[in-house]
Enzyme design. Structure first.
Site, PDB file in Angstrom:
ATOM      1  CG  ASN A   1      -2.126  -0.898   1.033  1.00  0.00           C
ATOM      2  OD1 ASN A   1      -2.610  -1.107  -0.078  1.00  0.00           O
ATOM      3  ND2 ASN A   1      -2.609  -1.455   2.122  1.00  0.00           N
TER       4      ASN A   1
ATOM      5  CG  HIS B   1       7.589   2.570   4.977  1.00  0.00           C
ATOM      6  ND1 HIS B   1       7.227   1.478   4.229  1.00  0.00           N
ATOM      7  CD2 HIS B   1       7.018   2.399   6.198  1.00  0.00           C
ATOM      8  CE1 HIS B   1       6.468   0.679   4.960  1.00  0.00           C
ATOM      9  NE2 HIS B   1       6.333   1.210   6.158  1.00  0.00           N
TER      10      HIS B   1
END
Length: 263
Positions: A185, A215
């Site tokens: 996602n 991330h």
């Protein structure tokens, strides 16, 4: 759980959905899979329905926290009712037919599809850069080996004995989202904010030297260069679910009533 958010409904009743309503209050309704009504009502403190057509009147918007399947099953029907939809399972939008279906339903009914940022930041900067010369975006997702259990990574690497960081996917954000539907996602959110699914580069790494999900975004263009890194923590009761994902939905729900919003 206190209070009631009487003009919203929620798709899903998992950890992120429960974290959302723990802050914003009980929704007017929850959409769940057939046969899961009792569990959904117990988890969310709200009446359960199995399709958008039977949602109560008087709703202002619906919040999707039900995963890719929930967005596919109910997104277009929610928008067709003229209800705004806040979605967080953005990896599902790597399927062009779903993206087209949702956009068409929103336009047809005069509703709005809001893409929540989920667990990643810097998307406002990417969106701004896209308007004036964004040329390259690279997303890298790092997790401890156990974080990739149940994904295609376990067919590529021996996660149980991994001693050093190992890349198990490199390709486009679209290929990433389609191959890793439970893990991508973030890659999808970066793609949607920036250069799109096919021009955004993605890399997934199993890293035994870290204890949390990392991330990273690297971007460049006429605007200059951007580097962003976030270490995401899980929800207290469900470490595999991102706390920031739930917080992004809380913000989106609350922003609907604020006179001044950011970003």
């Amino acid at each position: 759980m206190t209070g009631r958010e009487s003009d919203i409904a929620v798709i899903g009743h998992g950890p992120v959905a429960r974290a959302l309503v723990a802050v914003t209050g009980r929704p007017a309704a929850v959409i769940c899979r057939p046969g899961r009504e009792t569990a959904a009502e117990a988890a969310m403190g709200a009446p359960a329905v199995t399709e958008a057509a039977t949602l109560p009147e008087g709703l202002d918007c619906v919040v999707e926290a039900g995963g890719h399947a929930g967005l596919r099953a109910h997104g277009a029907a929610v928008l067709d009712r003229g209800l705004d939809l806040i979605a967080v399972s953005l990896g599902a939008l790597a399927d062009d037919s779903l993206m087209t279906e949702l956009a068409a339903a929103a336009e047809r009914a005069g509703a709005r599809l809001h893409l929540a940022t989920g667990t990643i930041g810097a998307l406002d900067a990417l969106s701004a850069a896209r308007e004036g010369g964004l040329t390259r975006v690279v997303y890298t997702g790092r997790k401890p080996p156990t974080g990739w259990a149940g994904s295609p990574a376990q067919d590529i690497l021996d996660l149980a004995v991994l001693a050093a960081p190992a890349t198990h996917f490199e390709g486009t954000a679209r290929a990433c989202a389609l191959a890793y539907p439970k893990n991508a996602n973030v890659a999808a959110a970066v793609a949607l904010a920036g250069l799109g699914f096919d021009a955004t580069e993605a890399r997934l790494v199993a890293d035994p030297t870290i204890g949390a999900n990392l991330h990273e975004i690297e971007a460049e263009g006429a605007f200059g260069r951007l580097t962003f890194r976030i270490e995401g923590r899980g929800l207290p009761d469900t470490p595999r679910s991102s706390a920031l994902t739930a917080m992004s939905l809380v913000r989106a729900v609350r922003d609907r009533r604020r006179a001044v919003t950011f970003g």
